[in-house]
Design a protein around this motif. Structure first.
Motif, short mmCIF file in Angstrom:
data_model
loop_
_atom_site.label_atom_id
_atom_site.label_comp_id
_atom_site.label_asym_id
_atom_site.label_seq_id
_atom_site.Cartn_x
_atom_site.Cartn_y
_atom_site.Cartn_z
N LEU A 104 -6.01 5.98 14.94
CA LEU A 104 -7.47 5.83 15.03
C LEU A 104 -8.12 6.03 13.66
CD1 LEU A 104 -8.10 7.79 18.35
CD2 LEU A 104 -8.38 5.34 18.00
N LEU A 105 -7.60 6.98 12.89
CA LEU A 105 -8.14 7.22 11.55
C LEU A 105 -7.89 6.02 10.64
CD1 LEU A 105 -9.39 9.13 9.46
CD2 LEU A 105 -7.11 10.04 9.03
N LEU A 106 -6.67 5.48 10.68
CA LEU A 106 -6.34 4.32 9.85
C LEU A 106 -7.14 3.10 10.28
CD1 LEU A 106 -2.45 4.73 9.63
CD2 LEU A 106 -4.10 5.09 7.79
N HIS A 107 -7.33 2.94 11.59
CA HIS A 107 -8.06 1.78 12.11
C HIS A 107 -9.53 1.82 11.70
CE1 HIS A 107 -8.75 -1.61 14.76
NE2 HIS A 107 -9.74 -0.96 15.36
N SER A 108 -10.04 3.03 11.49
CA SER A 108 -11.46 3.17 11.12
C SER A 108 -11.73 2.88 9.65
CB SER A 108 -11.94 4.58 11.46
OG SER A 108 -11.29 5.55 10.64
N LEU A 109 -10.67 2.82 8.83
CA LEU A 109 -10.85 2.53 7.41
C LEU A 109 -11.23 1.06 7.23
CD1 LEU A 109 -7.80 4.44 5.85
CD2 LEU A 109 -10.18 5.18 5.96
N THR A 110 -12.31 0.82 6.52
CA THR A 110 -12.79 -0.55 6.33
C THR A 110 -12.23 -1.20 5.07
OG1 THR A 110 -14.76 0.32 5.19
CG2 THR A 110 -14.93 -0.09 7.57
N ASN A 111 -11.77 -0.39 4.14
CA ASN A 111 -11.20 -0.93 2.90
C ASN A 111 -9.74 -1.29 3.15
OD1 ASN A 111 -9.81 -0.95 0.26
ND2 ASN A 111 -11.81 -0.33 -0.54
N ASP A 112 -9.40 -2.58 3.06
CA ASP A 112 -8.04 -3.03 3.35
C ASP A 112 -7.01 -2.42 2.42
OD1 ASP A 112 -8.89 -4.57 5.44
OD2 ASP A 112 -9.05 -6.42 4.27
N TRP A 113 -7.34 -2.33 1.13
CA TRP A 113 -6.38 -1.78 0.17
C TRP A 113 -6.11 -0.32 0.48
CZ3 TRP A 113 -6.45 2.31 -3.18
CH2 TRP A 113 -5.40 2.38 -4.11
N LEU A 114 -7.16 0.44 0.79
CA LEU A 114 -7.00 1.86 1.09
C LEU A 114 -6.21 2.05 2.37
CD1 LEU A 114 -7.63 4.82 0.47
CD2 LEU A 114 -9.80 4.54 1.71
N ARG A 115 -6.45 1.19 3.37
CA ARG A 115 -5.73 1.31 4.63
C ARG A 115 -4.24 1.02 4.45
NH1 ARG A 115 -8.67 -1.69 7.50
NH2 ARG A 115 -7.48 -3.63 7.39
N LYS A 116 -3.92 -0.03 3.71
CA LYS A 116 -2.52 -0.38 3.48
C LYS A 116 -1.81 0.68 2.66
CE LYS A 116 -3.22 -5.37 3.82
NZ LYS A 116 -3.18 -6.67 3.10
N PHE A 117 -2.50 1.22 1.66
CA PHE A 117 -1.90 2.27 0.83
C PHE A 117 -1.64 3.52 1.67
CE2 PHE A 117 -2.48 6.08 -1.80
CZ PHE A 117 -1.44 5.91 -2.70
N THR A 118 -2.60 3.90 2.50
CA THR A 118 -2.46 5.09 3.34
C THR A 118 -1.32 4.89 4.35
OG1 THR A 118 -4.83 5.48 3.13
CG2 THR A 118 -3.66 6.70 4.84
N GLN A 119 -1.23 3.69 4.92
CA GLN A 119 -0.14 3.41 5.85
C GLN A 119 1.21 3.55 5.17
OE1 GLN A 119 -1.99 -0.45 7.33
NE2 GLN A 119 -0.90 0.19 9.16
#
Length: 296
Positions: free
Chosen positions: A91-106
């Motif tokens: 849910l936290l990752l899904h809420s991230l709107t910045n694609d680069w930040l989401r992919k890096f966090t994943q």
């Protein structure tokens, strides 16, 4: 091309099917040693048949029930604290709107899954062990040192913390896939109706991913008595068998190390039967609640 493609995909399934056929279903035939006084040098056919004697010994063995109790306690802790962790992280990752930040966090949260338990335990030993970094800092400050890894009272919570750190990121994959299928229009409609983040989660997100949650919960219940053989085997001696023994390590030490193969097989078979019963019961309950479950 349209005819050959399914055949090629079916052909790619063959290695996986062979793995399960040989190492899972084929190995089930070896469970017959649970009813024998199995001696490897004599052979399976010539080993004495003892019927249910091995199971009778299990029910009167205090060491087995201690291992079973430890297994259940760790399983419940994992069910309460580890099972929701991948969902919360998804849910936290899904809420991230910045694609680069989401992919890096994943990528960062997936990484621990690929580290072996030997290295993970060594890392925790270097940080929380008796001669680890934490005690080095406490000692330099003139404070009382603590051996967290050697404390039997902290063993079970520590096992849950370790598996959350290692595998919670990997467990988000299925939840992220389910969340990606929720139409954005549903969130927009809920927001227009005045629904805040909590109401949108409760009335839009949760109903959409509930079948996945139920499915994973049923599968987890089937594996509830398997709480991480390698993880606990590597740390069992630090706290002793009273606190660190589980059914899998009990089977290992009685069977592989102690040579009592029939008795160990009976313990393992008992664990498998309980797991199958839990899956069946959980699947029936899911049907009564209107969910599809694992099978009809």
């Amino acid at each position: 091309m349209r005819v050959g493609k399914p055949k090629l995909l079916l052909f790619l399934l063959v290695p996986g099917l062979l793995y399960f056929a040989v190492f899972h279903y084929g190995a089930m035939f070896g469970s017959i040693i649970a009813f024998k006084d199995y001696v490897p040098f004599v052979g399976l056919a010539d080993s004495a048949w003892v019927g249910l004697d091995n199971f009778s010994k299990i029910f009167t063995d205090g060491e087995f029930w201690n291992a079973a109790l430890n297994t259940v306690e760790i399983s419940l802790l994992q069910l309460v604290f580890y099972f929701p962790a991948p969902l919360a992280l998804a849910l936290l990752l899904h809420s991230l709107t910045n694609d680069w930040l989401r992919k890096f966090t994943q990528s960062v949260v997936y990484l621990p899954h690929f580290i072996s338990w030997v290295i993970v335990v060594a890392m925790f030993q270097q940080v929380l062990g008796g001669a680890g970094m934490l005690n080095g800092i406490l000692g330099d400050a003139g404070l009382h040192t603590v051996d967290i890894l050697g404390n039997p009272d902290l063993f079970q919570p520590l096992m849950v913390i370790q598996i959350i750190w290692k595998d919670a990121g990997w467990g988000t994959i299925i939840f992220l896939a389910a969340l990606s299928q929720v139409p954005e229009e549903h969130y927009e409609a809920a927001a227009i109706d005045g629904g805040g983040p909590w109401r949108r989660f409760w009335h839009v997100t949760l109903p959409a991913i509930r079948p996945i949650i139920v499915l994973l919960l049923i599968m987890r219940l089937g594996d509830v008595l398997s709480v991480g053989f390698e993880q606990i085997l590597l740390q069992r001696d630090a706290v002793g068998p009273e606190a660190g023994e589980i059914i899998d390590t009990f089977v290992y030490y009685r069977g592989i190390v102690g040579g009592d193969y029939g008795y160990a097989a009976a313990a393992g078979l008992f664990k498998g039967v309980i797991g199958a019963c839990l899956v069946y019961a959980a699947n029936k309950i899911s049907h009564r609640l209107g969910e599809q479950g694992v099978y009809r």
